[in-house]
Design a protein around this motif. Sequence first.
Motif, PDB file in Angstrom:
ATOM      1  N   ALA A   1     -12.258  17.236 -35.688  1.00 28.23           N
ATOM      2  CA  ALA A   1     -12.802  17.278 -34.327  1.00 28.23           C
ATOM      3  C   ALA A   1     -13.234  18.691 -33.940  1.00 28.23           C
ATOM      4  CB  ALA A   1     -11.777  16.771 -33.329  1.00 28.23           C
ATOM      5  N   LYS A   2     -14.254  18.774 -33.096  1.00 30.40           N
ATOM      6  CA  LYS A   2     -14.668  20.049 -32.513  1.00 30.40           C
ATOM      7  C   LYS A   2     -13.842  20.259 -31.245  1.00 30.40           C
ATOM      8  CE  LYS A   2     -18.482  22.012 -29.830  1.00 30.40           C
ATOM      9  NZ  LYS A   2     -19.870  21.777 -29.348  1.00 30.40           N
ATOM     10  N   VAL A   3     -13.049  21.322 -31.211  1.00 27.37           N
ATOM     11  CA  VAL A   3     -12.210  21.585 -30.041  1.00 27.37           C
ATOM     12  C   VAL A   3     -12.587  22.935 -29.439  1.00 27.37           C
ATOM     13  CG1 VAL A   3     -10.327  20.204 -30.966  1.00 27.37           C
ATOM     14  CG2 VAL A   3     -10.326  22.670 -31.332  1.00 27.37           C
ATOM     15  N   ARG A   4     -12.614  22.974 -28.119  1.00 24.54           N
ATOM     16  CA  ARG A   4     -12.871  24.216 -27.398  1.00 24.54           C
ATOM     17  C   ARG A   4     -11.913  24.292 -26.208  1.00 24.54           C
ATOM     18  NH1 ARG A   4     -15.127  24.882 -31.392  1.00 24.54           N
ATOM     19  NH2 ARG A   4     -17.290  25.507 -31.803  1.00 24.54           N
ATOM     20  N   GLY A   5     -11.491  25.501 -25.905  1.00 23.72           N
ATOM     21  CA  GLY A   5     -10.641  25.719 -24.747  1.00 23.72           C
ATOM     22  C   GLY A   5     -11.244  26.773 -23.844  1.00 23.72           C
TER      23      GLY A   5
ATOM     24  N   LEU B   1     -13.066  19.348 -24.923  1.00 15.41           N
ATOM     25  CA  LEU B   1     -12.904  20.594 -24.168  1.00 15.41           C
ATOM     26  C   LEU B   1     -11.630  20.522 -23.330  1.00 15.41           C
ATOM     27  CD1 LEU B   1     -13.951  23.325 -22.989  1.00 15.41           C
ATOM     28  CD2 LEU B   1     -15.204  21.964 -21.292  1.00 15.41           C
ATOM     29  N   ASP B   2     -10.834  21.591 -23.384  1.00 12.84           N
ATOM     30  CA  ASP B   2      -9.621  21.702 -22.567  1.00 12.84           C
ATOM     31  C   ASP B   2      -9.817  22.837 -21.570  1.00 12.84           C
ATOM     32  OD1 ASP B   2      -7.107  21.765 -21.487  1.00 12.84           O
ATOM     33  OD2 ASP B   2      -6.053  22.267 -23.352  1.00 12.84           O
ATOM     34  N   ILE B   3      -9.936  22.497 -20.290  1.00  8.63           N
ATOM     35  CA  ILE B   3     -10.133  23.488 -19.224  1.00  8.63           C
ATOM     36  C   ILE B   3      -8.773  23.919 -18.688  1.00  8.63           C
ATOM     37  CG2 ILE B   3     -11.108  23.905 -16.942  1.00  8.63           C
ATOM     38  CD1 ILE B   3     -13.232  21.813 -17.563  1.00  8.63           C
ATOM     39  N   GLY B   4      -8.486  25.207 -18.808  1.00  6.91           N
ATOM     40  CA  GLY B   4      -7.160  25.700 -18.460  1.00  6.91           C
ATOM     41  C   GLY B   4      -6.188  25.413 -19.592  1.00  6.91           C
ATOM     42  N   CYS B   5      -6.578  25.786 -20.815  1.00 11.92           N
ATOM     43  CA  CYS B   5      -5.843  25.379 -22.021  1.00 11.92           C
ATOM     44  C   CYS B   5      -4.591  26.211 -22.281  1.00 11.92           C
ATOM     45  CB  CYS B   5      -6.763  25.450 -23.230  1.00 11.92           C
ATOM     46  SG  CYS B   5      -7.346  27.118 -23.609  1.00 11.92           S
TER      47      CYS B   5
ATOM     48  N   PHE C   1      -1.749  24.614 -26.755  1.00  9.36           N
ATOM     49  CA  PHE C   1      -0.843  23.628 -27.346  1.00  9.36           C
ATOM     50  C   PHE C   1      -1.513  22.263 -27.527  1.00  9.36           C
ATOM     51  CE2 PHE C   1       2.861  26.026 -25.113  1.00  9.36           C
ATOM     52  CZ  PHE C   1       2.720  27.075 -26.006  1.00  9.36           C
ATOM     53  N   PHE C   2      -2.264  21.825 -26.504  1.00  9.69           N
ATOM     54  CA  PHE C   2      -2.980  20.547 -26.625  1.00  9.69           C
ATOM     55  C   PHE C   2      -4.012  20.618 -27.751  1.00  9.69           C
ATOM     56  CE2 PHE C   2      -6.987  18.371 -25.514  1.00  9.69           C
ATOM     57  CZ  PHE C   2      -6.577  17.046 -25.628  1.00  9.69           C
ATOM     58  N   LEU C   3      -4.755  21.708 -27.821  1.00 11.64           N
ATOM     59  CA  LEU C   3      -5.774  21.856 -28.860  1.00 11.64           C
ATOM     60  C   LEU C   3      -5.146  21.840 -30.252  1.00 11.64           C
ATOM     61  CD1 LEU C   3      -7.953  24.686 -27.240  1.00 11.64           C
ATOM     62  CD2 LEU C   3      -8.383  22.222 -27.208  1.00 11.64           C
ATOM     63  N   HIS C   4      -4.011  22.494 -30.395  1.00 11.06           N
ATOM     64  CA  HIS C   4      -3.297  22.519 -31.672  1.00 11.06           C
ATOM     65  C   HIS C   4      -2.891  21.116 -32.100  1.00 11.06           C
ATOM     66  CE1 HIS C   4      -0.275  23.676 -34.690  1.00 11.06           C
ATOM     67  NE2 HIS C   4       0.553  22.854 -34.061  1.00 11.06           N
ATOM     68  N   ASP C   5      -2.293  20.355 -31.182  1.00 15.87           N
ATOM     69  CA  ASP C   5      -1.855  18.999 -31.518  1.00 15.87           C
ATOM     70  C   ASP C   5      -3.041  18.076 -31.776  1.00 15.87           C
ATOM     71  OD1 ASP C   5       0.788  19.715 -31.363  1.00 15.87           O
ATOM     72  OD2 ASP C   5       1.104  18.936 -29.340  1.00 15.87           O
TER      73      ASP C   5
ATOM     74  N   MET D   1      -1.915  29.946 -29.988  1.00 17.00           N
ATOM     75  CA  MET D   1      -1.576  29.556 -31.352  1.00 17.00           C
ATOM     76  C   MET D   1      -2.715  29.961 -32.287  1.00 17.00           C
ATOM     77  SD  MET D   1       0.281  25.886 -30.594  1.00 17.00           S
ATOM     78  CE  MET D   1       1.367  25.959 -32.027  1.00 17.00           C
ATOM     79  N   GLU D   2      -2.353  30.460 -33.438  1.00 20.17           N
ATOM     80  CA  GLU D   2      -3.338  31.075 -34.330  1.00 20.17           C
ATOM     81  C   GLU D   2      -4.433  30.119 -34.764  1.00 20.17           C
ATOM     82  OE1 GLU D   2      -3.825  34.205 -35.138  1.00 20.17           O
ATOM     83  OE2 GLU D   2      -2.145  34.783 -33.857  1.00 20.17           O
ATOM     84  N   ASP D   3      -4.114  28.843 -34.950  1.00 22.85           N
ATOM     85  CA  ASP D   3      -5.120  27.921 -35.475  1.00 22.85           C
ATOM     86  C   ASP D   3      -6.176  27.529 -34.450  1.00 22.85           C
ATOM     87  OD1 ASP D   3      -3.273  26.405 -34.012  1.00 22.85           O
ATOM     88  OD2 ASP D   3      -3.662  24.602 -35.183  1.00 22.85           O
ATOM     89  N   VAL D   4      -5.950  27.890 -33.162  1.00 21.00           N
ATOM     90  CA  VAL D   4      -6.945  27.547 -32.140  1.00 21.00           C
ATOM     91  C   VAL D   4      -7.408  28.763 -31.338  1.00 21.00           C
ATOM     92  CG1 VAL D   4      -6.128  25.170 -31.892  1.00 21.00           C
ATOM     93  CG2 VAL D   4      -5.158  26.961 -30.437  1.00 21.00           C
ATOM     94  N   LYS D   5      -6.868  29.940 -31.636  1.00 20.41           N
ATOM     95  CA  LYS D   5      -7.192  31.130 -30.832  1.00 20.41           C
ATOM     96  C   LYS D   5      -8.692  31.383 -30.787  1.00 20.41           C
ATOM     97  CE  LYS D   5      -4.385  34.588 -30.771  1.00 20.41           C
ATOM     98  NZ  LYS D   5      -3.600  35.828 -31.062  1.00 20.41           N
ATOM     99  N   GLU D   6      -9.374  31.207 -31.902  1.00 23.55           N
ATOM    100  CA  GLU D   6     -10.818  31.463 -31.934  1.00 23.55           C
ATOM    101  C   GLU D   6     -11.630  30.375 -31.237  1.00 23.55           C
ATOM    102  OE1 GLU D   6     -12.088  32.183 -35.904  1.00 23.55           O
ATOM    103  OE2 GLU D   6     -10.984  34.087 -36.077  1.00 23.55           O
TER     104      GLU D   6
END
Length: 223
Positions: free
Chosen positions: A95-99, A75-79, A83-87, A111-116
């Motif tokens: 990995a399961k990523v959430r922002g 989880l990225d708080i204040g994402c 950019f961090f989620l994308h990398d 970024m499109e690959d993490v917007k959702e």
Amino acid sequence: MRYFDINYPHSSAKRVVARGNRTLKNQIVAWGLSKEYYDGDRANGYGGFKYDGRWAKIMPTLLEEYGLTEGSSVLDIGCKKGFFLHDLKNAIPGAKVRGIENHSYPIECAMEDVKEDIILSPYQDLPFQDGEFDFILAFASIYMLSLGDIIKTLKEIQRVGKGKSYITLGAYRSPEQKELFLDWTLLGTTVLHEDEWIEILEYTGYTGDYYFTSAETLHLSRD
């Protein structure tokens, strides 16, 4: 609880900060947390918040330090724009990523690959289950909150995480450092002495890693 530097690639150049460097008008515009803050005039924020791959440079360190694998949840708080989620997705695709963001503009521009994967939500009331995440990042996001909301957010990090986290906090060790930092920051609402931050972390039961963002670490100077 541990003080730890992930060696995030800040500029090493000295930043000269004049007294009254940014006016109240600049702060008011920045607090709109919209296009003008992210992609407008530099006096009002980032002056163009664009992807440059800097998280990718330290991703191997993060993966090793926190034991992150393709089966991890992060989880990225204040994402911001993700950019961090994308990398992270590029480094460990499974990995399961959430922002989480508490304002809408960066989500719209993410970024499109993490917007959702990004949710609009207050940081102090995270919409996740207890112990849901293996690692939580809160980079340059917590100290824009009031002290009361910081306390709630730290407790939420403990609740939804499994103990591994990394946060940055606006801090100082001397009155001169405090004055410099406050002249530089636009959104730094809660800027405390390092000893006071330790007291807050202990009070909330925080068990992760932390780093002090300060006039020293940002290379701020009067001349």
